[in-house]
Design a protein around this motif. Structure first.
Motif, mmCIF file in Angstrom:
data_model
loop_
_atom_site.group_PDB
_atom_site.id
_atom_site.type_symbol
_atom_site.label_atom_id
_atom_site.label_comp_id
_atom_site.label_asym_id
_atom_site.label_seq_id
_atom_site.Cartn_x
_atom_site.Cartn_y
_atom_site.Cartn_z
ATOM 1 N N ALA A 120 0.844 -1.189 0.000
ATOM 2 C CA ALA A 120 0.000 0.000 0.000
ATOM 3 C C ALA A 120 0.883 1.244 0.000
ATOM 4 C CB ALA A 120 -0.922 0.009 1.213
ATOM 5 N N PHE A 121 0.404 2.278 -0.659
ATOM 6 C CA PHE A 121 1.107 3.554 -0.737
ATOM 7 C C PHE A 121 0.478 4.511 0.258
ATOM 8 C CE2 PHE A 121 1.618 7.693 -3.186
ATOM 9 C CZ PHE A 121 2.945 7.871 -2.809
ATOM 10 N N ALA A 122 1.214 4.871 1.295
ATOM 11 C CA ALA A 122 0.697 5.718 2.365
ATOM 12 C C ALA A 122 1.433 7.054 2.334
ATOM 13 C CB ALA A 122 0.870 5.036 3.716
ATOM 14 N N GLU A 159 -5.900 -2.025 5.275
ATOM 15 C CA GLU A 159 -6.187 -3.067 6.259
ATOM 16 C C GLU A 159 -5.499 -4.379 5.935
ATOM 17 O OE1 GLU A 159 -10.766 -2.638 7.389
ATOM 18 O OE2 GLU A 159 -10.377 -2.416 5.243
ATOM 19 N N HIS A 160 -5.291 -4.641 4.644
ATOM 20 C CA HIS A 160 -4.869 -5.982 4.230
ATOM 21 C C HIS A 160 -3.496 -6.020 3.577
ATOM 22 C CE1 HIS A 160 -8.981 -7.015 5.149
ATOM 23 N NE2 HIS A 160 -9.410 -6.132 4.276
ATOM 24 N N ALA A 161 -2.840 -4.873 3.461
ATOM 25 C CA ALA A 161 -1.513 -4.843 2.855
ATOM 26 C C ALA A 161 -0.496 -5.531 3.765
ATOM 27 C CB ALA A 161 -1.087 -3.404 2.588
ATOM 28 N N ASP A 162 0.483 -6.166 3.164
ATOM 29 C CA ASP A 162 1.567 -6.764 3.940
ATOM 30 C C ASP A 162 2.570 -5.707 4.378
ATOM 31 O OD1 ASP A 162 0.870 -9.690 3.552
ATOM 32 O OD2 ASP A 162 1.040 -9.044 1.464
ATOM 33 N N VAL A 163 2.752 -4.701 3.528
ATOM 34 C CA VAL A 163 3.723 -3.658 3.810
ATOM 35 C C VAL A 163 3.217 -2.350 3.224
ATOM 36 C CG1 VAL A 163 5.043 -4.100 1.701
ATOM 37 C CG2 VAL A 163 6.194 -3.089 3.695
ATOM 38 N N MET A 164 3.611 -1.228 3.837
ATOM 39 C CA MET A 164 3.246 0.096 3.341
ATOM 40 C C MET A 164 4.504 0.892 3.028
ATOM 41 S SD MET A 164 0.320 1.221 6.069
ATOM 42 C CE MET A 164 -0.991 0.098 6.571
ATOM 43 N N VAL A 185 7.178 -0.010 5.831
ATOM 44 C CA VAL A 185 6.617 -0.246 7.156
ATOM 45 C C VAL A 185 5.694 -1.468 7.113
ATOM 46 C CG1 VAL A 185 5.248 0.714 9.038
ATOM 47 C CG2 VAL A 185 6.696 2.221 7.654
ATOM 48 N N PRO A 186 6.018 -2.530 7.846
ATOM 49 C CA PRO A 186 5.097 -3.670 7.908
ATOM 50 C C PRO A 186 3.767 -3.234 8.528
ATOM 51 C CG PRO A 186 7.267 -4.276 8.749
ATOM 52 C CD PRO A 186 7.259 -2.789 8.599
ATOM 53 N N ARG A 187 2.668 -3.696 7.957
ATOM 54 C CA ARG A 187 1.360 -3.281 8.477
ATOM 55 C C ARG A 187 1.170 -3.726 9.922
ATOM 56 N NH1 ARG A 187 -3.122 -5.950 9.177
ATOM 57 N NH2 ARG A 187 -2.381 -7.696 7.926
ATOM 58 N N ASP A 188 1.767 -4.849 10.290
ATOM 59 C CA ASP A 188 1.579 -5.363 11.650
ATOM 60 C C ASP A 188 2.642 -4.865 12.627
ATOM 61 O OD1 ASP A 188 3.731 -6.767 10.663
ATOM 62 O OD2 ASP A 188 2.891 -8.766 10.998
ATOM 63 N N ALA A 189 3.421 -3.853 12.244
ATOM 64 C CA ALA A 189 4.419 -3.304 13.157
ATOM 65 C C ALA A 189 3.727 -2.648 14.349
ATOM 66 C CB ALA A 189 5.295 -2.285 12.431
ATOM 67 N N GLN A 190 4.350 -2.736 15.508
ATOM 68 C CA GLN A 190 3.784 -2.138 16.704
ATOM 69 C C GLN A 190 3.676 -0.617 16.543
ATOM 70 O OE1 GLN A 190 5.792 -3.242 20.306
ATOM 71 N NE2 GLN A 190 4.448 -2.058 21.622
ATOM 72 N N GLY A 191 2.493 -0.077 16.854
ATOM 73 C CA GLY A 191 2.254 1.347 16.735
ATOM 74 C C GLY A 191 1.550 1.743 15.456
ATOM 75 N N VAL A 192 1.367 0.790 14.527
ATOM 76 C CA VAL A 192 0.618 1.059 13.293
ATOM 77 C C VAL A 192 -0.856 0.733 13.553
ATOM 78 C CG1 VAL A 192 0.266 0.441 10.878
ATOM 79 C CG2 VAL A 192 2.587 0.551 11.810
ATOM 80 N N VAL A 213 6.272 4.327 15.968
ATOM 81 C CA VAL A 213 6.592 3.108 15.224
ATOM 82 C C VAL A 213 8.107 3.031 15.048
ATOM 83 C CG1 VAL A 213 6.289 1.848 13.065
ATOM 84 C CG2 VAL A 213 4.382 3.153 14.030
ATOM 85 N N MET A 214 8.714 1.980 15.593
ATOM 86 C CA MET A 214 10.162 1.812 15.517
ATOM 87 C C MET A 214 10.518 0.927 14.325
ATOM 88 S SD MET A 214 11.256 3.685 17.973
ATOM 89 C CE MET A 214 12.994 3.241 17.825
ATOM 90 N N LEU A 215 11.466 1.427 13.517
ATOM 91 C CA LEU A 215 11.900 0.693 12.334
ATOM 92 C C LEU A 215 13.413 0.563 12.330
ATOM 93 C CD1 LEU A 215 9.779 2.605 9.657
ATOM 94 C CD2 LEU A 215 9.226 0.394 10.682
ATOM 95 N N ASP A 216 13.890 -0.542 11.792
ATOM 96 C CA ASP A 216 15.333 -0.707 11.642
ATOM 97 C C ASP A 216 15.861 0.219 10.558
ATOM 98 O OD1 ASP A 216 15.409 -2.671 13.599
ATOM 99 O OD2 ASP A 216 15.090 -4.313 12.163
#
Length: 378
Positions: A120-122, A159-164, A185-192, A213-216
């Protein structure tokens, strides 16, 4: 300019049009569009197997196309079928990754090509008014990691994207071109947090909030602060896609209206014999061809860079926005009251044409942009 498609493009268009006619009839599409997910994962995979997503990219990233006309033939067919599966975001995200992503990030392109991943493009935010550089979402460094905070609106299939692919400002002010960075950003990352809702023209979108949202470090796409150029590049291909999708929808609305004018009778004769309706229909046909010319020009220009490219893209988006609304209005009016009913496919084509105008900038935005770019060119 040669307006004839290559044999490969014609074969792809024929296969896609045949699949949509046989497997994606309006009743199937309507059921999918109104479902809880708003699209069909099975249909997404089956369409990907036809090579749709592969046509968006060149061989360097695993595709077999990548030209503007490869994209236009696909989206024209998708427009004819009112397909709700998230191919526009696959195109924009994929083009951004192909342009600026590293080898690991480009693996997402391969997964989209074979239908095993949805991206998804956010980018749009509340109050952004289609301005590409108006990004208030912030990304700050925390050691070797990034923390994202902000909100994104109208994220297709969020809602259903694997990654944004998320845009965030790492420096500068809200309107600066410089300082925008892009992150996977993974959709299921904490804080999303994702709140989905149904679109008026079928399918679903979502409002997305990013709370600490914390990302590497490897989530950053391209160089820090240089995301604006990547966005301009990728969204350009999205504009070609929308112009072509609108053309496909216009053609179907035109065909349905012509058929109705030939069969609906009043005073014992088809209403298509009335001169007033003939004149209105002739105007519609001329306007559609004008939109087609603008879309062809955009597809030819999208592979270049600079002001000429951007003016061609804005001209096409302005044209399909204005003409799409005209086609929708005229088609419904010439159908009379039946044109507004849910059961008639025409009303859904009309809604889609109107909503295309509001994706990636409406006609007012692109007219102003076209004029501003003209001043730069002069």
């Amino acid at each position: 300019m040669n307006f004839q498609h290559t044999e490969d493009r014609r074969m792809l268009a024929d296969s896609l049009n045949r699949f949509i006619a046989e497997q994606y009839a309006f009743d199937v599409r309507d059921k999918i569009a109104r479902s809880q997910e708003g699209f069909s994962r099975d249909m997404w995979r089956r369409l990907c197997e036809l090579g749709i997503v592969g046509a968006f990219f060149d061989e360097s990233v695993g595709g077999f196309g990548g030209d503007g006309f490869d994209i236009s033939v696909v989206f024209e067919a998708l427009g004819r079928g009112l397909v709700v599966e998230p191919f526009l975001d696959a195109l924009i995200v994929g083009r951004a990754l192909a342009y600026a992503g590293d080898e690991r990030q480009r693996e997402t392109i391969a997964k989209m090509i074979d239908g095993t991943a949805i991206a998804a493009f956010a980018h749009d935010e509340p109050g952004s008014h289609y301005e590409l550089a108006r990004v208030n979402t912030r990304a700050t460094r925390h050691g070797e990691r990034w923390m994202l905070n902000g909100a994104k609106g109208v994220v297709q299939q969020g809602e259903h994207a694997d990654v944004m692919l998320v845009s965030a400002r790492t420096s500068g002010e809200a309107h600066d071109d410089a300082g925008i960075s892009l992150f996977m950003v993974p959709r299921d990352a904490q804080g999303v947090n994702v709140h989905g809702y149904r679109k008026i023209d079928g399918g679903r979108v979502a409002e997305v909030s990013l709370d600490n949202v914390m990302l590497d470090a490897d989530a950053l796409v391209g160089n820090e602060g240089e995301g604006y150029a990547t966005l301009t590049h990728a969204i350009g291909y999205g504009l070609v896609a929308l112009a072509s999708e609108a053309l496909g929808a216009m053609d179907v609305a035109k065909e349905h209206t012509l058929d109705y004018l030939r069969t609906r009778k009043q005073f014992g004769v088809p209403i298509g014999s009335f001169q007033a309706l003939q004149h209105r229909m002739a105007d519609v046909l001329l306007e559609i061809e004008q939109a087609r010319s603008a879309a062809i020009n955009a597809a030819a220009a999208v592979g270049a860079s600079g002001v000429a490219r951007e003016r061609a893209l804005s001209a096409a988006k302005y044209s399909v926005g204005r003409i799409g609304a005209l086609v929708a209005e005229e088609a419904i009016q010439m159908h009379g009251g039946i044109g507004m009913t849910w059961e008639l496919p025409l009303s859904h084509y009309a809604k889609r044409l109107v909503m295309i105008d509001h994706q990636l900038g409406d006609e007012d935005h692109h007219l102003a942009r076209y004029i501003a770019l003209g001043r730069v060119a002069s």
